[in-house]
Design a protein around this motif. Structure first.
Motif, mmCIF file in Angstrom:
data_model
loop_
_atom_site.group_PDB
_atom_site.id
_atom_site.type_symbol
_atom_site.label_atom_id
_atom_site.label_comp_id
_atom_site.label_asym_id
_atom_site.label_seq_id
_atom_site.Cartn_x
_atom_site.Cartn_y
_atom_site.Cartn_z
ATOM 1 N N ILE A 96 0.835 -1.206 0.000
ATOM 2 C CA ILE A 96 0.000 0.000 0.000
ATOM 3 C C ILE A 96 0.871 1.258 0.000
ATOM 4 O O ILE A 96 0.582 2.233 -0.673
ATOM 5 C CB ILE A 96 -0.943 -0.017 1.218
ATOM 6 C CG1 ILE A 96 -2.008 -1.083 1.000
ATOM 7 C CG2 ILE A 96 -1.582 1.351 1.431
ATOM 8 C CD1 ILE A 96 -2.994 -1.223 2.105
ATOM 9 N N TYR A 97 1.979 1.208 0.742
ATOM 10 C CA TYR A 97 2.851 2.381 0.843
ATOM 11 C C TYR A 97 3.888 2.457 -0.271
ATOM 12 O O TYR A 97 4.700 3.382 -0.296
ATOM 13 C CB TYR A 97 3.587 2.392 2.183
ATOM 14 C CG TYR A 97 2.689 2.466 3.391
ATOM 15 C CD1 TYR A 97 1.495 3.184 3.355
ATOM 16 C CD2 TYR A 97 3.043 1.833 4.588
ATOM 17 C CE1 TYR A 97 0.681 3.253 4.478
ATOM 18 C CE2 TYR A 97 2.235 1.907 5.703
ATOM 19 C CZ TYR A 97 1.055 2.614 5.642
ATOM 20 O OH TYR A 97 0.251 2.685 6.743
ATOM 21 N N ALA A 98 3.910 1.466 -1.162
ATOM 22 C CA ALA A 98 4.979 1.401 -2.158
ATOM 23 C C ALA A 98 5.075 2.698 -2.971
ATOM 24 O O ALA A 98 4.086 3.387 -3.198
ATOM 25 C CB ALA A 98 4.734 0.223 -3.092
ATOM 26 N N GLY B 179 5.560 10.224 -12.543
ATOM 27 C CA GLY B 179 5.494 9.944 -13.970
ATOM 28 C C GLY B 179 5.385 8.462 -14.254
ATOM 29 O O GLY B 179 4.748 8.049 -15.211
ATOM 30 N N GLN B 180 5.998 7.632 -13.388
ATOM 31 C CA GLN B 180 5.849 6.192 -13.576
ATOM 32 C C GLN B 180 4.510 5.745 -13.012
ATOM 33 O O GLN B 180 3.902 6.444 -12.194
ATOM 34 C CB GLN B 180 6.973 5.448 -12.851
ATOM 35 C CG GLN B 180 8.341 5.747 -13.453
ATOM 36 C CD GLN B 180 9.426 4.975 -12.741
ATOM 37 O OE1 GLN B 180 9.339 4.709 -11.551
ATOM 38 N NE2 GLN B 180 10.468 4.638 -13.472
ATOM 39 N N SER B 181 4.064 4.579 -13.448
ATOM 40 C CA SER B 181 2.793 4.106 -12.910
ATOM 41 C C SER B 181 3.025 3.595 -11.491
ATOM 42 O O SER B 181 3.990 2.870 -11.230
ATOM 43 C CB SER B 181 2.230 2.995 -13.793
ATOM 44 O OG SER B 181 2.946 1.805 -13.584
ATOM 45 N N ASN C 260 -0.162 6.005 -3.004
ATOM 46 C CA ASN C 260 0.377 6.956 -3.972
ATOM 47 C C ASN C 260 -0.524 7.077 -5.187
ATOM 48 O O ASN C 260 -0.661 8.154 -5.758
ATOM 49 C CB ASN C 260 1.782 6.526 -4.401
ATOM 50 C CG ASN C 260 2.826 7.117 -3.478
ATOM 51 O OD1 ASN C 260 2.674 8.236 -3.018
ATOM 52 N ND2 ASN C 260 3.868 6.348 -3.207
ATOM 53 N N GLN C 261 -1.149 5.962 -5.581
ATOM 54 C CA GLN C 261 -2.056 6.028 -6.714
ATOM 55 C C GLN C 261 -3.209 6.984 -6.418
ATOM 56 O O GLN C 261 -3.597 7.791 -7.270
ATOM 57 C CB GLN C 261 -2.605 4.629 -7.037
ATOM 58 C CG GLN C 261 -3.537 4.586 -8.216
ATOM 59 C CD GLN C 261 -2.830 4.905 -9.525
ATOM 60 O OE1 GLN C 261 -1.958 4.176 -9.981
ATOM 61 N NE2 GLN C 261 -3.177 6.042 -10.115
ATOM 62 N N GLY D 99 -4.252 14.350 -8.339
ATOM 63 C CA GLY D 99 -3.398 15.351 -8.943
ATOM 64 C C GLY D 99 -2.140 15.684 -8.166
ATOM 65 O O GLY D 99 -1.420 16.614 -8.525
ATOM 66 N N GLY D 100 -1.863 14.949 -7.112
ATOM 67 C CA GLY D 100 -0.645 15.206 -6.344
ATOM 68 C C GLY D 100 0.536 14.470 -6.943
ATOM 69 O O GLY D 100 0.412 13.750 -7.937
ATOM 70 N N SER D 101 1.703 14.669 -6.327
ATOM 71 C CA SER D 101 2.853 13.889 -6.777
ATOM 72 C C SER D 101 3.190 12.858 -5.716
ATOM 73 O O SER D 101 3.039 13.110 -4.510
ATOM 74 C CB SER D 101 4.052 14.799 -7.051
ATOM 75 O OG SER D 101 4.250 15.651 -5.965
#
Lengths: 376, 312
Positions: free
Chosen positions: A207-209, A214-216, A222-223, A229-231
């Protein structure tokens, strides 16, 4: 006997299970039989039995060279002793029976918990080579920045995890109380209790990975950030956030426990009290605070105590998830790491600190039990 | 939150019942339902995510998150195959877990139920004090016992080189250390929980048996054991889950060959990166046994939990 044991030890693991369990039970049965046919009237036999129940485990201990077998024999003797009472009313065989019931547990507890606790106290004043060095281990602990962070983290764990998981568990228990599908809803939240901390840690690692922007992303958290719209953030590198993210894992596991206990307690609050409060014109929130909470206070204490102790001892989560991440150490984990580096003294000193942290909880609970037993 | 209050002054039986019903219903109002749904979903998603990840092909796991399976459904069991039969097989540790858990469940139960009976129904001097001491041992961190117990197991007790009092457990087979350690660490809590249950058996029943001339042995076998079977069963489930899920005792007491699955997985995560596409499948295998036990025996499990806890 030793040969037999090591022969069993060489068998495949699954074959060992029935053999060992059967040996454990068969030994008990054999002695039961012997006792059944033995004469047992009179004071002499009482004395013989009393002596036997001390001497036999000791003899086994000496002959076989193994606590394991001494304990097994003590357990068997326990079986023997209470069977002695089959033909005797209270009086003659009472002491023997009592010793029989208690001895196995006592032998193991003394060997496995009482003696080690004392030994650990002593070890904490010794160097890793066994020389007496006074309080040096403790000085080492309190003079290192890292160790202070570890102690601070442990204290934060004990404050945060019990409160959050109890609060969520309580809210959930109240919300689903008497609702349709209550059992199903309970099972969902209770399920993590069955999952090991190692399993839970792996679940949350995914979950925390983190991947660079820019990468999936393959970490759910993070998803979600990216969807909004965050990074992406490398969560477990963020001090002090990472410690709290590890706490989430324990909260996830413990909430179900809190929920089940509190749900049962809520059902035990008399419906009349609720109705009376309602007739007085109170709203749901007031009833919750003034009727439900006092009604379940003793269960609340138990839940918070239990989770506090679990948080103090937490080790698996930090080890499986946080070893490589900054400032996530907790006492229980540092102890094991030190132990694996053969730093017995320092490890023991940490154990003593851990014990001191648990002590207030022990005293509080012992008082509670004492009160209860006085009522009984 | 406001409807029932206006109906409150009605005293006659029927509207009183109706008010009660409404109280119950309001506790499950819409806001509460939504909140509980949110919690239920939050609590379930992690496990679902793990399972979905574990059945995706290796490349997919590395490339994208598990939720992509709904867009691009590819399912495979290759991870499970690799984990069970491949070079990094977890089959051995899985079997070790079984071999550790079963005896480590039986031993403490037998020993603890006897002690619990004595504490509950055999009066003796200082009984309460000793019982509280045993309870207090439960809260002594296991970590405190590790170092001395380990050296006791590995080195034994020697007066000098010729006079060995006890040789230690290393000769006694792969699992003996773990069994003994788990048995010891389980005792305080087992005694406490079983005592709570056993002491609740009505005194009249025990008294009647005593008047009829039954001894403690007979009472224990014929009355106490059958009556406390639910508690014993639930503690057995508990102990099994704890032992199965344990990592601490495994790391300290289980030698390399005796590693249970938790330890093997822990070591696999240590090398996160190289083989980590195997982790979800491995983790799922490790939690499948507890989950089966949990869902099939849930009723007893919860009952046992309550027997010990709500009383405190």
């Amino acid at each position: 006997m030793k040969d037999l044991l090591s022969a069993i030890g060489k068998l495949p693991p699954l074959a060992q299970i029935p053999i060992v369990i059967l040996l454990f039970l068969a030994a008990a049965a054999l002695v039961l039989f012997l006792i059944e046919i033995a004469p047992r009237k009179g004071r002499t036999y009482t004395i013989i039995r009393a002596v036997a129940c001390i001497l036999i485990p000791v003899a086994v201990f000496l002959l076989l060279g193994s606590v394991w077998w001494a304990a097994a024999v003590a357990a068997v003797l326990g079986g023997v002793f209470f069977v002695l009472d089959y033909r005797q009313k209270e009086g003659t065989g009472y002491l023997f029976a009592l010793a029989g019931f208690l001895a196995p547990a006592f032998v193991l507890l003394v060997i496995g918990l009482v003696y080690p606790t004392i030994q650990t106290l002593i070890n904490s004043f010794l160097s890793s080579r066994g020389n007496f060095i006074g309080f040096d281990n403790f000085v080492w602990i309190f003079s290192s920045e890292n160790n202070l962070v570890t102690i601070r983290n442990t204290i934060i764990w004990v404050l945060v995890v019990p409160i959050v998981s109890t609060a969520i568990g309580l809210a959930y228990a109240v919300f689903i109380d008497r609702s349709r599908g209550e059992r199903f809803f309970k099972a969902l939240v209770f399920m993590p209790m069955a999952i090991s901390f190692v399993g839970a840690s792996i679940i949350f690692r995914f979950i925390y990975a983190y991947r660079e922007e820019g990468q999936s992303q393959y970490g759910l958290l993070n998803q979600i950030v990216v969807w909004f719209g965050g990074s992406p953030v490398n969560w477990l590198q963020q001090v002090p956030l990472n410690s709290f993210l590890l706490m989430v894992v324990l909260i996830w596991v413990q909430t179900g426990f809190a929920m089940v206990i509190l749900s049962a307690a809520i059902k035990g609050v008399p419906a009349e009290q609720m109705e009376a409060a309602q007739l007085d014109g109170t709203n749901a929130w007031q009833r919750f605070w003034n009727v439900t909470i006092p009604g379940i206070s003793s269960s609340l204490v138990v839940v918070i105590t239990t989770i506090s102790i679990a948080s103090l001892k937490v080790f698996d989560i930090v080890r499986t998830m946080g070893m490589a991440y900054p400032d996530t150490g907790v006492i229980a984990n540092d102890m094991v790491s030190l132990l694996q580096n053969f730093e017995t003294g320092r490890s023991s000193a940490f154990a003593v600190i851990l014990f001191l942290l648990v002590l207030p909880i022990v005293i509080f609970n012992a008082r509670q039990i004492q009160k209860q037993r006085e009522i009984r | 939150m406001t409807t029932a209050v206006s109906a409150a002054p009605a005293i006659d039986e029927r509207s009183f019942r109706a008010a009660t019903k409404r109280t119950k219903r309001r506790l499950t109002s819409r806001g509460a339902t939504i909140a509980s749904l949110v919690i239920a979903v939050l609590w379930t998603i992690p496990t679902v995510g793990l399972f979905v990840t574990s059945i995706r092909p290796r490349d997919e796991i590395i490339r994208t998150g598990w939720w992509e399976i709904f867009v691009n459904p590819t399912v495979t069991f290759e991870n499970y195959e690799a984990v069970l039969f491949g070079s990094e097989s977890l089959m051995g540790p899985f079997i070790n877990s079984i071999a550790i858990s079963l005896p480590a469940t039986v031993f403490p139960l037998v020993i603890a139920s006897m002690a619990a009976y004595a504490f509950a129904w055999m009066p003796f001097k200082g009984r309460d004090t000793i019982f509280i001491l045993v309870f207090a041992l439960q809260i002594v961190p296991i970590q405190m016992a590790l170092v001395p117990l380990l050296s006791l197991f590995s080195r034994g007790v020697k007066l000098d080189n010729d006079n060995v009092i006890y040789e230690g457990l290393q000769q006694a087979g792969l699992f003996s250390q773990v069994w003994v350690a788990h048995t010891i660490f389980a005792l305080p809590l087992a005694i406490f929980l079983l005592h709570n249950f056993i002491s609740q058996i009505p005194g009249d029943v025990i008294e009647a048996a005593r008047v009829d001339g039954a001894s403690h042995g007979q009472i224990f076998f014929r009355i106490v054991l059958p009556l406390s079977l639910p508690a014993i069963a639930s503690f057995a489930i508990f102990q099994f889950l704890w032992v199965w899920n344990d990592l601490l005792v495994a790391i300290i007491f289980a030698g390399g060959q005796a590693s249970p699955i938790t330890r093997a997985l822990g070591e696999l995560t240590g090398e996160f990166g190289r083989n980590w596409q195997l982790l979800p499948a491995g983790a799922f295998i490790s939690i499948i046994v507890p989950l089966i036990v949990f869902f099939s025996l849930q009723r007893y499990f919860v009952r046992g939990l309550l027997a010990g806890s709500t009383k405190g």
